[in-house]
Design a protein around this motif. Structure first.
Motif, mmCIF file in Angstrom:
data_model
loop_
_atom_site.group_PDB
_atom_site.id
_atom_site.type_symbol
_atom_site.label_atom_id
_atom_site.label_comp_id
_atom_site.label_asym_id
_atom_site.label_seq_id
_atom_site.Cartn_x
_atom_site.Cartn_y
_atom_site.Cartn_z
ATOM 1 N N LYS A 193 51.400 63.316 54.143
ATOM 2 C CA LYS A 193 50.023 62.694 53.955
ATOM 3 C C LYS A 193 49.505 63.317 52.698
ATOM 4 N N ARG A 194 49.019 62.447 51.847
ATOM 5 C CA ARG A 194 48.561 62.744 50.499
ATOM 6 C C ARG A 194 47.071 62.606 50.416
ATOM 7 N N LYS A 195 46.722 63.162 49.097
ATOM 8 C CA LYS A 195 45.059 63.134 48.912
ATOM 9 C C LYS A 195 44.499 61.698 48.953
ATOM 10 N N ASP A 196 45.295 60.707 48.750
ATOM 11 C CA ASP A 196 44.928 59.375 48.584
ATOM 12 C C ASP A 196 45.374 58.509 49.742
ATOM 13 N N PHE A 197 45.329 59.243 50.949
ATOM 14 C CA PHE A 197 45.723 58.580 52.174
ATOM 15 C C PHE A 197 44.841 57.428 52.610
ATOM 16 N N LYS A 198 43.489 57.562 52.621
ATOM 17 C CA LYS A 198 42.780 56.326 52.782
ATOM 18 C C LYS A 198 42.806 55.238 52.071
ATOM 19 N N GLU A 199 43.041 55.540 50.688
ATOM 20 C CA GLU A 199 43.153 54.412 49.630
ATOM 21 C C GLU A 199 44.663 53.963 49.694
ATOM 22 N N GLN A 200 45.490 54.703 50.280
ATOM 23 C CA GLN A 200 46.929 54.139 50.577
ATOM 24 C C GLN A 200 47.116 53.211 51.760
ATOM 25 N N ILE A 201 46.194 53.428 52.877
ATOM 26 C CA ILE A 201 45.959 52.446 53.963
ATOM 27 C C ILE A 201 45.136 51.185 53.559
ATOM 28 N N ILE A 202 44.230 51.214 52.787
ATOM 29 C CA ILE A 202 43.564 50.106 52.356
ATOM 30 C C ILE A 202 44.482 49.246 51.492
ATOM 31 N N HIS A 203 45.376 50.056 50.466
ATOM 32 C CA HIS A 203 46.321 49.208 49.851
ATOM 33 C C HIS A 203 47.268 48.511 50.623
ATOM 34 N N HIS A 204 48.076 49.153 51.698
ATOM 35 C CA HIS A 204 48.858 48.310 52.480
ATOM 36 C C HIS A 204 48.493 47.521 53.134
ATOM 37 N N VAL A 205 47.017 47.483 53.679
ATOM 38 C CA VAL A 205 46.341 46.462 54.346
ATOM 39 C C VAL A 205 46.336 45.423 53.684
ATOM 40 N N VAL A 269 46.128 45.513 32.475
ATOM 41 C CA VAL A 269 46.068 44.638 31.542
ATOM 42 C C VAL A 269 46.697 43.445 31.825
ATOM 43 N N ILE A 270 47.954 43.210 32.353
ATOM 44 C CA ILE A 270 48.499 42.267 32.746
ATOM 45 C C ILE A 270 47.810 41.420 33.830
ATOM 46 N N LEU A 271 47.712 42.344 34.959
ATOM 47 C CA LEU A 271 47.275 41.865 36.196
ATOM 48 C C LEU A 271 45.827 40.987 35.902
ATOM 49 N N PRO A 272 44.952 42.101 35.439
ATOM 50 C CA PRO A 272 43.681 41.228 35.151
ATOM 51 C C PRO A 272 43.379 40.170 34.129
ATOM 52 N N PHE A 273 44.008 40.345 33.111
ATOM 53 C CA PHE A 273 43.909 39.355 32.179
ATOM 54 C C PHE A 273 44.728 38.201 32.090
ATOM 55 N N TRP A 274 46.024 38.146 32.781
ATOM 56 C CA TRP A 274 46.970 37.178 32.978
ATOM 57 C C TRP A 274 46.875 36.480 34.257
ATOM 58 N N ILE A 275 47.269 37.640 35.345
ATOM 59 C CA ILE A 275 47.135 37.267 36.713
ATOM 60 C C ILE A 275 46.161 36.641 37.239
ATOM 61 N N LEU A 276 45.016 37.688 36.980
ATOM 62 C CA LEU A 276 43.455 37.299 37.579
ATOM 63 C C LEU A 276 42.929 36.200 36.915
ATOM 64 N N HIS A 277 43.017 35.857 35.730
ATOM 65 C CA HIS A 277 42.548 34.980 34.993
ATOM 66 C C HIS A 277 43.365 33.551 35.387
ATOM 67 N N CYS A 278 44.610 33.570 35.893
ATOM 68 C CA CYS A 278 45.483 32.649 36.196
ATOM 69 C C CYS A 278 44.901 31.877 37.670
ATOM 70 N N GLY A 301 40.603 41.435 43.985
ATOM 71 C CA GLY A 301 39.628 42.558 43.244
ATOM 72 C C GLY A 301 39.761 43.938 44.061
ATOM 73 N N VAL A 302 39.910 43.841 45.323
ATOM 74 C CA VAL A 302 40.302 45.141 45.941
ATOM 75 C C VAL A 302 41.430 45.812 45.420
ATOM 76 N N LEU A 303 42.412 45.049 45.267
ATOM 77 C CA LEU A 303 43.760 45.998 44.666
ATOM 78 C C LEU A 303 43.429 46.190 43.334
ATOM 79 N N GLN A 304 42.557 45.519 42.682
ATOM 80 C CA GLN A 304 42.221 46.057 41.045
ATOM 81 C C GLN A 304 41.279 47.028 40.933
ATOM 82 N N LEU A 305 40.378 47.237 42.101
ATOM 83 C CA LEU A 305 39.708 48.602 41.987
ATOM 84 C C LEU A 305 40.514 49.689 42.351
#
Length: 378
Positions: A193-205, A269-278, A301-305
């Protein structure tokens, strides 16, 4: 009632552009299209991943840890005490009255916390498993997309959408990635269990929802690009952790710097300016926006945050040990409590000695189950 909810959930206007229906994505003429029912296999595959992980950690990661001289350390257990156990589990704070001296209570809580703290061997085995998967997944993902035209021209991601057939390599890439993230979600309670436990759950879901939606809404070309992009840096982080747990601090720090560079380039860089733009701009050139369009890009957008949050932590940590202010690299935030415990114990002993000296009597040691060398407890 259930049938009504089912029909509404799979209403074409939610998941497909206007004038298209699920019938347009039926298999025909030797062309196979993605179906939601394909994802059922990911749950038994996730359980298979957990079994494979168990044997991997037992017969691969553990011997590797032994070669690197990473061993389980014997920790003194806190004596049974119902009152202190209740306070530890409910509030985590020490009671004011327990029938024991302050030093005994302090020692009990220190030992009890040590019992719950994950061992170095457990951390190493977990990092080894994730490193192995992410590295294989990245290589496999690049093999799947590197010869595709949309890897070089993002507009081709939407060429012919949504009437885009799938190929076996895309199918298995999706099923394996989704199964792995299901397995991470299933094991998150027992993992370190790490300090970003809640963020990890949000990321996995969010990742599971994104992969699932992109499959049955036929966002597969974009999905393969996104999954490969994420795997490109994850194995570097896990390898840095492995070297840190093995005590190879310089190697750990160097790999972590490489990871930070790759993470920033791919996620900010690549994700927001290439993939998200796509996924945001190009689809609107072909059809009006619909619910699935908004849903997919909202989850992106959630993943990007989350990426921005993690990038802040990564850059802060990288700055610390580049400037020499932080030793120990990746795992320092997880183990810093040991140093503070040692300093606090030393302070308490000095204060007790000073008190005894001022009263004109020598410092006495009591023979109790709470006394003992604190070095073995850390």
């Amino acid at each position: 009632m259930l049938q009504t909810l089912y029909d509404y959930f799979w209403w074409e206007r939610l998941w497909l552009p206007v004038n298209l229906t699920w019938a347009d994505l039926e298999d025909r003429d030797g062309r196979v299209y993605a179906k939601a029912s394909d994802l059922y296999i990911t749950l038994p595959l996730a359980l298979l991943f957990l079994i494979v992980r168990y044997f991997f950690e037992l017969y691969v990661a553990t011997p590797l840890a032994a070669l690197l001289n990473i061993k389980e350390k014997t920790r003194l257990r806190a004596p049974p005490n119902a009152t202190l156990e209740h306070f530890y589990l409910t509030s985590g704070k020490q009671p004011k009255q327990s029938g024991l001296s302050g030093r005994q209570v302090e020692r009990w809580f220190r030992r009890r916390r040590n019992q719950d703290r994950p061992s170095l061997l457990k951390k190493f085995r977990e990092a080894s498993w994730r490193f192995t998967f992410y590295l294989i997944a990245f290589i496999a993902g690049m093999a799947v997309i590197v010869d595709k035209p949309w890897f070089y021209d993002m507009k081709k991601v939407w060429e012919g959408y949504p009437i885009q057939s799938t190929i076996p390599s895309q199918y298995w890439y999706y099923m394996i990635e989704l199964s792995f993230y299901w397995s991470l979600l299933f094991s998150i309670a027992s993992d370190v269990k790490r300090k970003d436990f809640k963020e990890q759950i949000i990321h996995h879901v969010a990742t599971i929802i994104l992969i699932s939606f992109s499959w049955f809404a036929n966002y597969i070309r974009a999905g393969t690009l996104i999954m490969a992009l994420h795997d490109s840096s994850d194995y570097l982080l896990e390898s840095a952790k492995m070297f840190n747990y093995a005590g190879w601090k310089n190697t750990c720090n160097n790999i972590f710097i490489i990871f930070a560079i790759v993470f920033i380039i791919t996620r900010l860089v690549i994700l927001p300016f290439w993939i998200l733009h796509c996924t945001l701009v190009y689809p609107l050139e072909l059809y009006p926006a619909f619910f699935g369009y908004y849903f997919f890009n909202s989850m992106m957008g959630v993943l990007q945050l989350l990426h921005i949050f993690w990038a802040y932590l990564i850059l802060r940590m990288a700055h610390k040990f580049i400037t020499g202010k932080e030793l120990g690299g990746v795992a320092r935030p997880e183990t810093s409590g040991q140093g503070s415990t040692i300093r606090k114990t030393q302070f308490l002993r000095k204060r007790q000695f000073k008190k005894g000296w001022e009263e004109g009597c020598p410092l006495k040691k009591t023979s109790s189950a709470f006394n003992g060398p604190t070095a073995t407890e850390q």
